[in-house]
Enzyme design. Structure first.
Site, PDB file in Angstrom:
ATOM      1  N   ARG A 163      -0.427  -8.139  10.439  1.00 13.11           N
ATOM      2  CA  ARG A 163      -0.106  -8.451   9.045  1.00 13.11           C
ATOM      3  C   ARG A 163      -0.773  -9.745   8.604  1.00 13.11           C
ATOM      4  NH1 ARG A 163       4.968  -5.816   7.087  1.00 13.11           N
ATOM      5  NH2 ARG A 163       5.188  -7.597   5.700  1.00 13.11           N
TER       6      ARG A 163
ATOM      7  N   PRO B 216      -0.441  -2.740   7.455  1.00 17.13           N
ATOM      8  CA  PRO B 216       0.901  -2.462   6.927  1.00 17.13           C
ATOM      9  C   PRO B 216       1.892  -2.120   8.035  1.00 17.13           C
ATOM     10  CG  PRO B 216      -0.471  -0.528   6.654  1.00 17.13           C
ATOM     11  CD  PRO B 216      -1.361  -1.590   7.249  1.00 17.13           C
ATOM     12  N   LYS B 217       2.186  -3.095   8.901  1.00 15.88           N
ATOM     13  CA  LYS B 217       2.945  -2.835  10.117  1.00 15.88           C
ATOM     14  C   LYS B 217       4.427  -3.165   9.940  1.00 15.88           C
ATOM     15  CE  LYS B 217      -0.901  -3.473  13.312  1.00 15.88           C
ATOM     16  NZ  LYS B 217      -1.307  -3.932  14.637  1.00 15.88           N
ATOM     17  N   LYS B 218       5.278  -2.280  10.491  1.00 19.52           N
ATOM     18  CA  LYS B 218       6.721  -2.487  10.511  1.00 19.52           C
ATOM     19  C   LYS B 218       7.243  -2.128  11.900  1.00 19.52           C
ATOM     20  CE  LYS B 218       9.147  -1.457   6.816  1.00 19.52           C
ATOM     21  NZ  LYS B 218       9.758  -0.708   5.683  1.00 19.52           N
TER      22      LYS B 218
END
Length: 245
Positions: free
Chosen positions: A109, A115-117
């Site tokens: 990020r 777009p990492k979660k």
């Protein structure tokens, strides 16, 4: 800690940076990618300008197992990549990513804008089948299966595909929550060694979730599935469009 020592740190926090400086090398990186058709209007909605959709509404759902990653160790990720156009060039837009450990989430990020979660993706070999699942908390959000190494494929087209540029949106808010950075970023994978590549029958199911909604680009028809193992370096990024300029 003086000013230069602060500037020399690769990441936050001061007392123990979350990740070292890149670039980052990955050994025996295992992919399972299912390509499918979806609604063309939904693809248009999920692509940020100036990226444009292809004529065929194709999406890649990717599962990646990384057992040996410099700076990060071992982890797994999954997510959605949308083939698209940047001017006259065919590229890929990274739309959603879900990982199971913190360091590559922070690095991805903060450096590129991936777009990492945090979630729980899993890739397993169960007898003659590759089995992949994505849980967000306790909720199942995606599942896919693929026949294990049914047929080897020509490595040339796959290497050509891996050489294409990849794009994502990097957003960093200011301390007052207004946008401080809002950019379209490009990166490449480099020094790729393809160790094996196969195709086989595959299935993919995506489910609705308020915060992990991979089903925003629903599966209409599976086009193909590939399974391959590589060594590669994740190249550092470059800004190609500044939304605040």
């Amino acid at each position: 800690m003086n000013r230069q020592q602060i500037l020399d740190l690769p990441s936050m926090p001061l007392a123990g940076p979350s990740y070292p400086a890149g670039p980052y090398r990955f050994i025996n990186r295992e992919y399972m990618i299912i390509s499918y058709e979806t609604d063309p209007e939904l693809i248009r909605h999920h692509l940020p300008e100036p990226l444009m959709p292809l004529a065929q509404p194709i999406v890649h759902y990717e599962w990646i197992k990384m057992p040996d990653s410099s700076g990060f160790g071992s982890y797994t990720e999954t997510g959605i990549v949308i083939p698209c156009m940047f001017g006259e060039e065919e590229v890929s837009f990274v739309s959603q990513m879900y990982l199971d450990i913190e360091p590559p989430i922070s690095a991805g990020r903060e450096i590129w804008g991936f777009p990492k979660k945090l979630a729980t993706p899993r890739i397993a070999h169960e007898n003659e089948t590759l089995v992949c699942t994505l849980h967000y908390g306790t909720v199942l959000c995606a599942t896919s299966t693929m026949g294990y190494k049914h047929r080897e494929i020509d490595r040339g087209p796959l290497l050509k595909s891996l050489a294409k540029p990849n794009f994502m949106i990097k957003i960093v808010p200011h301390v007052d929550c207004t946008p401080r950075i809002c950019e379209l970023v490009r990166y490449y994978v480099e020094d790729v060694t393809l160790k094996g590549a196969w195709v086989g029958p595959a299935a993919l199911q995506l489910f609705d979730h308020a915060l992990c909604d991979v089903n925003r680009l629903p599966v209409r028809q599976i086009v193909s599935a590939s399974h391959f193992v590589t060594d590669l370096t994740l190249g550092l990024g470059e800004v190609v469009f500044d939304y605040l300029a």
